[in-house]
Motif scaffolding. Sequence first.
Motif, PDB file in Angstrom:
ATOM      1  N   MET A 267      35.592  40.902  47.771  1.00  9.44           N
ATOM      2  CA  MET A 267      36.284  41.900  47.062  1.00  9.44           C
ATOM      3  C   MET A 267      36.526  40.975  45.509  1.00  9.44           C
ATOM      4  SD  MET A 267      37.178  44.646  48.318  1.00  9.44           S
ATOM      5  CE  MET A 267      35.807  44.522  49.012  1.00  9.44           C
ATOM      6  N   PRO A 268      36.511  41.824  44.318  1.00  9.68           N
ATOM      7  CA  PRO A 268      36.814  41.171  42.990  1.00  9.68           C
ATOM      8  C   PRO A 268      37.822  40.463  43.064  1.00  9.68           C
ATOM      9  CG  PRO A 268      36.347  43.565  42.926  1.00  9.68           C
ATOM     10  CD  PRO A 268      36.593  43.240  44.333  1.00  9.68           C
ATOM     11  N   GLU A 269      38.025  39.375  42.223  1.00 11.88           N
ATOM     12  CA  GLU A 269      38.975  38.418  41.877  1.00 11.88           C
ATOM     13  C   GLU A 269      40.296  39.047  41.250  1.00 11.88           C
ATOM     14  OE1 GLU A 269      37.361  35.248  39.926  1.00 11.88           O
ATOM     15  OE2 GLU A 269      36.103  34.669  41.489  1.00 11.88           O
ATOM     16  N   GLU A 270      39.762  40.278  40.384  1.00  8.34           N
ATOM     17  CA  GLU A 270      40.698  40.853  39.523  1.00  8.34           C
ATOM     18  C   GLU A 270      40.375  42.209  39.274  1.00  8.34           C
ATOM     19  OE1 GLU A 270      43.210  39.648  35.695  1.00  8.34           O
ATOM     20  OE2 GLU A 270      41.213  40.121  35.274  1.00  8.34           O
ATOM     21  N   VAL A 271      41.457  43.272  39.514  1.00  7.29           N
ATOM     22  CA  VAL A 271      40.880  44.561  39.176  1.00  7.29           C
ATOM     23  C   VAL A 271      42.018  45.096  38.160  1.00  7.29           C
ATOM     24  CG1 VAL A 271      40.569  47.089  40.094  1.00  7.29           C
ATOM     25  CG2 VAL A 271      39.871  44.996  41.342  1.00  7.29           C
ATOM     26  N   VAL A 272      41.607  45.737  37.086  1.00  5.54           N
ATOM     27  CA  VAL A 272      42.579  46.104  36.072  1.00  5.54           C
ATOM     28  C   VAL A 272      42.471  47.713  35.525  1.00  5.54           C
ATOM     29  CG1 VAL A 272      43.503  45.695  33.712  1.00  5.54           C
ATOM     30  CG2 VAL A 272      42.828  43.695  35.374  1.00  5.54           C
ATOM     31  N   GLN A 273      43.575  48.330  35.572  1.00  2.00           N
ATOM     32  CA  GLN A 273      43.330  49.599  35.099  1.00  2.00           C
ATOM     33  C   GLN A 273      43.667  49.941  33.666  1.00  2.00           C
ATOM     34  OE1 GLN A 273      45.607  52.737  37.372  1.00  2.00           O
ATOM     35  NE2 GLN A 273      46.090  53.793  35.509  1.00  2.00           N
ATOM     36  N   MET A 274      42.765  50.324  32.948  1.00  2.00           N
ATOM     37  CA  MET A 274      42.738  50.625  31.573  1.00  2.00           C
ATOM     38  C   MET A 274      42.957  52.053  31.063  1.00  2.00           C
ATOM     39  SD  MET A 274      39.512  47.968  30.464  1.00  2.00           S
ATOM     40  CE  MET A 274      38.564  48.996  31.682  1.00  2.00           C
ATOM     41  N   GLU A 275      44.015  52.376  30.134  1.00  2.00           N
ATOM     42  CA  GLU A 275      44.068  53.744  29.778  1.00  2.00           C
ATOM     43  C   GLU A 275      44.238  53.744  28.294  1.00  2.00           C
ATOM     44  OE1 GLU A 275      47.137  57.211  30.705  1.00  2.00           O
ATOM     45  OE2 GLU A 275      47.339  55.549  31.882  1.00  2.00           O
ATOM     46  N   ARG A 276      43.397  54.556  27.611  1.00  2.00           N
ATOM     47  CA  ARG A 276      43.340  54.741  26.315  1.00  2.00           C
ATOM     48  C   ARG A 276      43.133  53.262  25.403  1.00  2.00           C
ATOM     49  NH1 ARG A 276      45.933  55.817  21.404  1.00  2.00           N
ATOM     50  NH2 ARG A 276      45.566  57.927  20.452  1.00  2.00           N
ATOM     51  N   VAL A 277      42.246  52.940  25.713  1.00  2.00           N
ATOM     52  CA  VAL A 277      41.660  51.547  24.927  1.00  2.00           C
ATOM     53  C   VAL A 277      40.113  51.961  24.241  1.00  2.00           C
ATOM     54  CG1 VAL A 277      42.440  50.079  26.827  1.00  2.00           C
ATOM     55  CG2 VAL A 277      40.083  50.739  26.981  1.00  2.00           C
ATOM     56  N   PHE A 278      39.977  51.223  23.199  1.00  2.00           N
ATOM     57  CA  PHE A 278      38.556  51.398  22.531  1.00  2.00           C
ATOM     58  C   PHE A 278      37.741  50.838  23.701  1.00  2.00           C
ATOM     59  CE2 PHE A 278      41.436  50.558  18.893  1.00  2.00           C
ATOM     60  CZ  PHE A 278      41.235  52.015  18.304  1.00  2.00           C
ATOM     61  N   GLN A 279      36.367  51.701  23.653  1.00  2.00           N
ATOM     62  CA  GLN A 279      35.280  51.343  24.543  1.00  2.00           C
ATOM     63  C   GLN A 279      34.854  49.810  24.391  1.00  2.00           C
ATOM     64  OE1 GLN A 279      32.146  54.271  24.361  1.00  2.00           O
ATOM     65  NE2 GLN A 279      30.790  52.889  25.663  1.00  2.00           N
ATOM     66  N   ASP A 280      34.926  49.590  23.469  1.00  2.00           N
ATOM     67  CA  ASP A 280      34.119  47.948  23.380  1.00  2.00           C
ATOM     68  C   ASP A 280      35.300  47.107  23.961  1.00  2.00           C
ATOM     69  OD1 ASP A 280      31.841  48.831  21.913  1.00  2.00           O
ATOM     70  OD2 ASP A 280      32.922  48.207  19.939  1.00  2.00           O
ATOM     71  N   ASP A 281      36.850  47.535  24.043  1.00  2.00           N
ATOM     72  CA  ASP A 281      37.629  46.669  24.470  1.00  2.00           C
ATOM     73  C   ASP A 281      37.596  46.925  25.960  1.00  2.00           C
ATOM     74  OD1 ASP A 281      38.341  46.027  22.072  1.00  2.00           O
ATOM     75  OD2 ASP A 281      40.117  47.381  22.005  1.00  2.00           O
ATOM     76  N   ALA A 282      36.955  47.646  26.535  1.00  2.00           N
ATOM     77  CA  ALA A 282      36.848  47.869  28.124  1.00  2.00           C
ATOM     78  C   ALA A 282      36.153  46.668  28.723  1.00  2.00           C
ATOM     79  CB  ALA A 282      35.985  49.068  28.336  1.00  2.00           C
ATOM     80  N   SER A 283      35.355  45.895  28.084  1.00  2.00           N
ATOM     81  CA  SER A 283      34.925  44.706  28.513  1.00  2.00           C
ATOM     82  C   SER A 283      35.508  43.515  28.189  1.00  2.00           C
ATOM     83  CB  SER A 283      33.260  44.587  28.123  1.00  2.00           C
ATOM     84  OG  SER A 283      32.960  44.723  27.008  1.00  2.00           O
TER      85      SER A 283
END
Length: 329
Positions: A267-283
């Motif tokens: 499993m991933p070490e970390e999973v984060v939910q993102m809401e209303r962020v800029f597309q470039d900030d998603a990564s």
Amino acid sequence: MNISAAELVAELKLLRRGRGVPAPQLAERAGPALRAVCRIDEDDENAEIRRKTTECLAQWAASLPDDLRIAVLAAFALHELARNPFYQDRVGWLAKQLERDDRTARRRIDEGIERLAEAAIASTSESGAGEPAYPSRSWHTEELRVALALDQPVPEGFEFRRIVADADDIAELDLALTVTNSAYRGESIGDDGLRVDIFHGGLLTERVMESSDRVGLALRLPTPLNRRGRHEIALRFRADFTQPHFVCVPRHPVDLFDLHIRFPWPMPEEVVQMERVFQDDASDDTTQGLSLSPDASGEIHVQFRRLEPGFAYGVRWKHSDPTLPGSVS
């Protein structure tokens, strides 16, 4: 329609009787206030009314304290352990959970319903009942459901979308898929890099590179839609991606985005939910979000409502050996 909390409370107290939301005569029991806040149309049948009502009640209940949340879910027979066909039996189940008597359990239910109505009215006033949060001149997505399997040799996703026409004579949908930071940057992404198959709902008539990593898709509908007309489509996409996130960046408003992701082992070490962020900030690892934990099946499930066009909504993760999806629009 102006709705008061008192009107909605009265309707919810009627709805909890008998079998609650699973009642077969739900269409007769759903009053005008409930129909308005849940965006239930006059021609919706029982199954659709039940789906919309269940999603709304679950969303509003999520904002309540644990004891009140359990109380209202049990009252409406929406709690998985309290689906008894009689309201009195559900009250008895709740009393045992709270370690209180039935009278106290009923008070908790009444308090929970009042708080539920307040949350519903607040939610309605923010965006306006029956209308998308962000107006569209052509069409908007009422519901987008994506199931993404990262544990496949090639990551594979299924997308189920219900769209609503906001104007007459809507004959084509402009969709897009983005392979973020693709190995194909600067080149045309062919079928080997991103394969899209339409399962139902129209014909894929055009595929163009809108940018170095964004593939535009034109989907012709079987018949043109007039204003308020609805249509459902289903498609599958498969691709190798290079960023550990999956987000929806809508170009048209989206009322509901429901996302399931199945991760490979380990499993991933970390999973984060993102809401209303800029597309470039998603990564960007520094972008803050709600921490999530995959369940025993290695899956996470998140929902977003009233998505604003141009912003990203979804999930980012860290993995020692990532399989990396990009984004949908």
